[in-house]
Scaffold this motif. Structure first.
Motif, PDB file in Angstrom:
ATOM      1  N   GLU A 276       0.454  -9.744  11.734  1.00 43.70           N
ATOM      2  CA  GLU A 276       0.731  -8.546  12.000  1.00 43.70           C
ATOM      3  C   GLU A 276       2.190  -8.272  12.031  1.00 43.70           C
ATOM      4  OE1 GLU A 276      -0.823  -7.653  15.838  1.00 43.70           O
ATOM      5  OE2 GLU A 276      -2.870  -8.045  15.336  1.00 43.70           O
ATOM      6  N   ALA A 277       3.068  -9.008  12.286  1.00 44.71           N
ATOM      7  CA  ALA A 277       4.512  -9.097  12.219  1.00 44.71           C
ATOM      8  C   ALA A 277       4.874  -9.063  10.590  1.00 44.71           C
ATOM      9  CB  ALA A 277       5.166 -10.210  12.772  1.00 44.71           C
ATOM     10  N   SER A 278       4.025  -9.659   9.795  1.00 46.75           N
ATOM     11  CA  SER A 278       4.307  -9.517   8.506  1.00 46.75           C
ATOM     12  C   SER A 278       4.112  -8.187   7.970  1.00 46.75           C
ATOM     13  CB  SER A 278       3.470 -10.462   7.720  1.00 46.75           C
ATOM     14  OG  SER A 278       3.621 -11.776   7.979  1.00 46.75           O
ATOM     15  N   VAL A 279       3.200  -7.453   8.399  1.00 45.33           N
ATOM     16  CA  VAL A 279       2.651  -6.146   7.803  1.00 45.33           C
ATOM     17  C   VAL A 279       3.845  -5.180   8.468  1.00 45.33           C
ATOM     18  CG1 VAL A 279       1.162  -4.343   8.288  1.00 45.33           C
ATOM     19  CG2 VAL A 279       0.482  -6.884   7.708  1.00 45.33           C
ATOM     20  N   VAL A 280       3.943  -5.229   9.836  1.00 51.11           N
ATOM     21  CA  VAL A 280       5.012  -4.264  10.351  1.00 51.11           C
ATOM     22  C   VAL A 280       6.404  -4.366   9.802  1.00 51.11           C
ATOM     23  CG1 VAL A 280       6.314  -3.391  12.284  1.00 51.11           C
ATOM     24  CG2 VAL A 280       3.994  -3.969  12.512  1.00 51.11           C
ATOM     25  N   HIS A 281       6.925  -5.643   9.422  1.00 47.92           N
ATOM     26  CA  HIS A 281       7.870  -5.861   8.876  1.00 47.92           C
ATOM     27  C   HIS A 281       8.017  -5.230   7.384  1.00 47.92           C
ATOM     28  CE1 HIS A 281      11.861  -7.932   7.332  1.00 47.92           C
ATOM     29  NE2 HIS A 281      11.060  -8.159   6.378  1.00 47.92           N
ATOM     30  N   MET A 282       7.150  -5.366   6.710  1.00 46.32           N
ATOM     31  CA  MET A 282       7.005  -4.948   5.188  1.00 46.32           C
ATOM     32  C   MET A 282       6.851  -3.427   5.041  1.00 46.32           C
ATOM     33  SD  MET A 282       7.185  -5.556   2.084  1.00 46.32           S
ATOM     34  CE  MET A 282       7.182  -7.276   1.987  1.00 46.32           C
ATOM     35  N   LEU A 283       6.220  -2.829   6.060  1.00 49.50           N
ATOM     36  CA  LEU A 283       5.939  -1.364   6.095  1.00 49.50           C
ATOM     37  C   LEU A 283       7.367  -0.977   6.486  1.00 49.50           C
ATOM     38  CD1 LEU A 283       4.362   1.179   5.980  1.00 49.50           C
ATOM     39  CD2 LEU A 283       3.760   0.735   8.299  1.00 49.50           C
ATOM     40  N   ASP A 284       8.140  -1.418   7.473  1.00 49.07           N
ATOM     41  CA  ASP A 284       9.670  -0.918   7.721  1.00 49.07           C
ATOM     42  C   ASP A 284      10.697  -0.888   6.594  1.00 49.07           C
ATOM     43  OD1 ASP A 284       9.036  -0.234  10.431  1.00 49.07           O
ATOM     44  OD2 ASP A 284       9.668  -1.973  11.128  1.00 49.07           O
ATOM     45  N   LYS A 285      10.201  -2.082   5.758  1.00 45.60           N
ATOM     46  CA  LYS A 285      11.437  -2.253   4.565  1.00 45.60           C
ATOM     47  C   LYS A 285      10.695  -1.354   3.705  1.00 45.60           C
ATOM     48  CE  LYS A 285      12.254  -5.894   1.338  1.00 45.60           C
ATOM     49  NZ  LYS A 285      12.031  -7.237   0.596  1.00 45.60           N
ATOM     50  N   VAL A 286       9.664  -0.864   3.006  1.00 44.52           N
ATOM     51  CA  VAL A 286       9.184   0.179   2.383  1.00 44.52           C
ATOM     52  C   VAL A 286       9.852   1.517   2.594  1.00 44.52           C
ATOM     53  CG1 VAL A 286       7.237   1.277   1.220  1.00 44.52           C
ATOM     54  CG2 VAL A 286       7.022  -1.243   1.309  1.00 44.52           C
ATOM     55  N   VAL A 287       9.652   1.741   3.824  1.00 45.10           N
ATOM     56  CA  VAL A 287      10.037   3.102   4.154  1.00 45.10           C
ATOM     57  C   VAL A 287      11.549   3.301   4.419  1.00 45.10           C
ATOM     58  CG1 VAL A 287       7.931   3.674   5.637  1.00 45.10           C
ATOM     59  CG2 VAL A 287       9.973   2.852   6.812  1.00 45.10           C
ATOM     60  N   GLN A 288      12.273   2.064   4.788  1.00 48.11           N
ATOM     61  CA  GLN A 288      13.572   2.180   4.780  1.00 48.11           C
ATOM     62  C   GLN A 288      14.154   2.484   3.444  1.00 48.11           C
ATOM     63  OE1 GLN A 288      15.505  -1.629   5.858  1.00 48.11           O
ATOM     64  NE2 GLN A 288      17.704  -0.300   6.360  1.00 48.11           N
ATOM     65  N   GLU A 289      13.416   2.026   2.369  1.00 50.54           N
ATOM     66  CA  GLU A 289      13.894   2.095   0.799  1.00 50.54           C
ATOM     67  C   GLU A 289      14.010   3.718   0.499  1.00 50.54           C
ATOM     68  OE1 GLU A 289      12.136  -2.334  -0.746  1.00 50.54           O
ATOM     69  OE2 GLU A 289      11.181  -0.174  -1.072  1.00 50.54           O
ATOM     70  N   ASN A 290      13.044   4.452   1.122  1.00 48.27           N
ATOM     71  CA  ASN A 290      12.900   5.717   0.625  1.00 48.27           C
ATOM     72  C   ASN A 290      13.364   6.699   1.951  1.00 48.27           C
ATOM     73  OD1 ASN A 290      10.752   5.543  -1.642  1.00 48.27           O
ATOM     74  ND2 ASN A 290      10.019   4.236  -0.174  1.00 48.27           N
ATOM     75  N   ALA A 292      16.556   8.074   2.199  1.00 43.64           N
ATOM     76  CA  ALA A 292      17.185   8.977   1.600  1.00 43.64           C
ATOM     77  C   ALA A 292      16.402  10.332   1.326  1.00 43.64           C
ATOM     78  CB  ALA A 292      17.920   8.514   0.618  1.00 43.64           C
ATOM     79  N   THR A 293      15.173   9.778   0.517  1.00 46.38           N
ATOM     80  CA  THR A 293      14.230  10.871   0.193  1.00 46.38           C
ATOM     81  C   THR A 293      13.683  11.766   1.386  1.00 46.38           C
ATOM     82  OG1 THR A 293      13.687   9.680  -1.733  1.00 46.38           O
ATOM     83  CG2 THR A 293      11.914  11.273  -1.213  1.00 46.38           C
ATOM     84  N   TYR A 294      13.209  11.119   2.345  1.00 37.92           N
ATOM     85  CA  TYR A 294      12.561  11.409   3.692  1.00 37.92           C
ATOM     86  C   TYR A 294      13.671  12.633   4.345  1.00 37.92           C
ATOM     87  CZ  TYR A 294       9.197   7.657   2.897  1.00 37.92           C
ATOM     88  OH  TYR A 294       8.341   6.677   2.402  1.00 37.92           O
TER      89      TYR A 294
END
Length: 374
Positions: A276-290, A292-294
């Motif tokens: 579960e921690a892996s999923v949350v960490h990856m989701l946070d990473k993906v949204v952080q990459e975007n 500026a767009t948000y």
């Protein structure tokens, strides 16, 4: 060549990399094979293009049928539609055969096909030059060519709602007039703007009224999606439990492309046990990459629209947005303001309306908003 990552984000490779959709595949094939045109509706990134390509792959593996996929997303006129269709149809021909080249040159007199050769490989290919004043005649020539080919032909017009925005409002009637006479050519009209497509095909005042079988594409069910993901992870020396996958699936409302993106990124890590921690960490990473767009998204909407989309993100799925409870809890102001803001956000495809409920269309953007507000 097999893809390096089995969780594809674009394109179609083979059934091995295509998850489930067995009922939808069977329904589409049955309709086309029995002479029924289909209107396929789903939100963007739900997988309708992949489904169409999978259906065409399954059909052509078993039957001598010609299938053509035509993306109308960037078309703005009958002329551009005909150009796209012509290039797809001609691009499927074996241009190495001289007799085919001669036949095309004589058959498509108004379409003006141009045979060219790649300077690097020497491979021949067709491009199409369409004259605006002859666009309808060119369309008829393409349809006649398919009708007289001696084979059944299936055409998928993806993002078909684009036709409704053409400057020439007569295009719908023109297409319907010619399509209704074809006996060996069937159509899939697919798109993502539900209200536009439903108006085109379910309104008695429109040319395509009740001319197709309606089909709505929803999320891939959790269980088959998990089995698909689990098998590919196992082959890669990774494991993911059903509970962890269910968490990922629910966080993204099962929306196909966003789930695929997460699976693609988790596969890339090579992490032996996905937690579960892996999923949350990856989701946070993906949204952080975007991120500026948000921020840009928020700068392009009004304050009232910004407050509403944040409120919907907090709730995950917001129903009764005009109810006093929702409005008071999120301090949204007058119901009329909320109503107009909701319509604008749906039109901009920032909110997704599911029956009477609303969700943030971009699931990653919704996760980012929820964390920002929270």
């Amino acid at each position: 060549m097999n893809p390096a990552n089995p969780f594809l984000l674009t394109g179609y490779v083979s059934p091995d990399y295509f998850c489930d959709r067995e009922a939808e595949t069977a329904a589409l094939i049955a309709a086309l094979n029995n002479g029924r045109n289909i209107t396929l509706i789903s939100p963007r990134r739900m997988g309708k293009t992949g489904l169409i390509r999978h259906v065409f792959h399954e059909i052509t593996e078993k039957e001598d049928v010609k299938c053509y996929y035509v993306d109308l997303y960037q078309t703005d006129s009958l002329e551009s539609l005909v150009k796209k269709l012509g290039e797809v149809v001609l691009g499927s021909l074996d241009t190495a055969e001289e007799k085919i080249v001669r036949r095309v040159s004589t058959f498509f007199r108004s379409l003006r096909p141009v045979l060219s050769f790649d300077t690097m490989t020497g491979e021949p290919s067709f491009s199409v030059d369409v004259s605006p004043e002859l666009a309808e005649r060119s369309l008829v020539e393409i349809f006649d060519y398919m009708q007289q080919s001696g084979k059944r032909c299936y055409i998928a017009f993806d993002e078909f709602q684009a036709v409704a925005d053409y400057a020439d409002k007569n295009v719908e009637a023109l297409l319907r007039a010619h399509i209704q006479h074809l006996t060996s050519v069937q159509f899939v009209f697919s798109g993502s703007q539900r209200h536009v497509l439903e108006s085109m095909f379910a309104s008695a005042s429109r040319p395509f009224y009740q001319s197709t079988q309606m089909m709505n594409l929803d999320c891939i069910a959790l269980k088959p999606y998990y089995e698909f993901a689990r098998e590919w992870f196992l082959q890669h020396g990774q494991s993911i439990s059903q509970e962890v996958f269910a968490q990922l699936y629910e966080m993204l409302a099962g929306h196909t492309w966003y789930v695929q993106m997460m699976l693609n990124r988790l596969y890339e890590t090579g992490e032996k046990t996905i937690s579960e921690a892996s999923v949350v960490h990856m989701l946070d990473k993906v949204v952080q990459e975007n991120e500026a767009t948000y921020h840009t998204f928020l700068n392009l909407i009004t304050p009232a629209q910004g407050k509403l989309i944040r409120a919907v993100a907090l709730d995950g799925r917001a129903s009764e947005i005009l109810g006093q409870g929702f409005i008071t809890a999120h301090r949204l102001g007058a119901p009329s303001t909320v109503k107009s803001a909701a319509k604008a956000l749906v039109d901009k495809e920032m909110l997704l309306q599911v029956n009477e409920a609303y969700e943030v269309y971009d699931r990653f953007f919704g996760w980012w908003l929820k964390k920002e507000v929270g």
